[in-house]
Design an enzyme around this catalytic site. Structure first.
Site, PDB file in Angstrom:
ATOM      1  N   ASP A  37       0.839  -1.195   0.000  1.00  0.00           N
ATOM      2  CA  ASP A  37       0.000   0.000   0.000  1.00  0.00           C
ATOM      3  C   ASP A  37       0.877   1.248   0.000  1.00  0.00           C
ATOM      4  OD1 ASP A  37      -2.941   1.163   0.852  1.00  0.00           O
ATOM      5  OD2 ASP A  37      -1.312   2.297   1.780  1.00  0.00           O
ATOM      6  N   TYR A  59       3.147   9.768  -0.535  1.00  0.00           N
ATOM      7  CA  TYR A  59       4.269   9.146   0.183  1.00  0.00           C
ATOM      8  C   TYR A  59       5.599   9.376  -0.547  1.00  0.00           C
ATOM      9  CZ  TYR A  59       0.509   6.421   2.448  1.00  0.00           C
ATOM     10  OH  TYR A  59      -0.621   6.018   3.121  1.00  0.00           O
ATOM     11  N   LYS A  89      -2.860   5.982  -4.160  1.00  0.00           N
ATOM     12  CA  LYS A  89      -3.933   6.938  -3.866  1.00  0.00           C
ATOM     13  C   LYS A  89      -3.677   8.276  -4.549  1.00  0.00           C
ATOM     14  CE  LYS A  89      -3.708   4.896   0.748  1.00  0.00           C
ATOM     15  NZ  LYS A  89      -2.299   4.477   0.710  1.00  0.00           N
ATOM     16  N   HIS A 118      -7.490   9.714  -1.491  1.00  0.00           N
ATOM     17  CA  HIS A 118      -6.774   9.713  -0.212  1.00  0.00           C
ATOM     18  C   HIS A 118      -7.570  10.389   0.915  1.00  0.00           C
ATOM     19  CE1 HIS A 118      -2.352   9.423   1.274  1.00  0.00           C
ATOM     20  NE2 HIS A 118      -3.192   9.184   2.250  1.00  0.00           N
TER      21      HIS A 118
END
Length: 274
Positions: A48, A53, A78, A111
């Site tokens: 994930d 990120y 996301k 998200h």
């Protein structure tokens, strides 16, 4: 008996592993590459990540170098808040796909529910889904009122809602709502960022089963029918987080943990995250 390759079936028939590796805050480059490789070597088949990120390239590199068939690995990413909107989301998806180095993304999520924008974003996700570029679409951090708003116009019911979830934040009404709508709940921050490992109720169960507090929390997720994605870059912990299938909490023990709920969040609230 369930194991690390066990899956649940989403509302569109796609199978998703019960346990995955979360890579939030894992630095792009060697840190995330090594974490993902360790996870895959340990038997994980779900990773994930997210555009926010900033490590999709490292995740993609690790998957490519793992030697494991792409078909065996379930990849989630996301769309970030700044990329909401129909055209913006389609462009953001292509960027994520390029960074990951894959043709198809298994699960693509919104998200956060950016007010006034997430419906257009969802329309873009539906287009990607209908075109076969993603195998399933879903949301993250959506409360009941967000979901109700989305479902007023949605053609596709979200397959997943990824939320902060642990015994101190059970969100039981949201959980029941998602069950009723066929939306699979997925837990982020399932380990409370380690801040509740010293809770006496948790410690007592860990001692009884010869497990870590983290393993007890992850087992609780699974027995509640919730997909879980513990985050770690430490090889020993990545492996420890797989050892969930040789014990089972009793109904009474599950109730003890369920009753820990106090609405405690370690991350932002979905109504006040910006």
């Amino acid at each position: 008996m369930e194991n690390l390759q066990s899956t649940i079936t989403l509302n569109n028939g796609i199978r998703m592993p019960l346990v995955g590796l979360g890579v939030y805050k894992a630095e792009d480059g060697e840190e995330v590459v090594n974490a993902v490789k360790t996870a895959l070597e340990s038997g994980y088949r779900s990773i994930d990540t997210a555009a926010f990120y900033f490590n999709e390239e490292g995740v993609g590199r690790a998957i490519a170098e793992s030697g494991i068939s792409r078909d065996e690995i379930f990849i989630t990413t996301k769309v970030w808040n700044d990329d909401h909107g129909y055209d913006e989301t389609l462009a953001a998806f292509e960027e994520s796909r390029r960074k990951l180095g894959v043709e198809i993304i298994d699960l693509y999520l919104i998200h956060w529910p950016v007010t006034g924008k997430f419906k257009e974003t969802w329309r873009a996700l539906e287009k990607l889904y209908h075109e076969g570029k993603v195998r399933a679409i879903g949301v993250s951090n959506f409360l009941i009122h967000h979901l109700e708003d989305l479902l007023e116009e949605a053609e596709v019911v979200p397959a997943v809602n990824q939320i902060e979830y642990h015994p101190w934040l059970t969100q039981s009404e949201l959980h029941e709502y998602c069950k009723d709508k066929g939306i699979q709940l997925e837990a982020w921050s399932p380990l409370t960022r380690g801040r509740k490992f010293d809770d006496p109720r948790l410690m007592k169960l860990a001692e009884k089963y010869g497990k870590t507090p983290a393993q007890i929390l992850l087992r609780w997720d699974l027995q509640n029918g919730v997909v879980t994605i513990p985050k770690s870059v430490t090889p020993s912990r990545i492996k420890q987080n797989t050892e969930l299938f040789d014990f089972e909490l009793t109904g009474e023990e599950m109730a003890v943990l369920n009753n820990c709920n106090e609405g405690l969040r370690f991350g932002p609230h979905p109504d006040t995250f910006v």
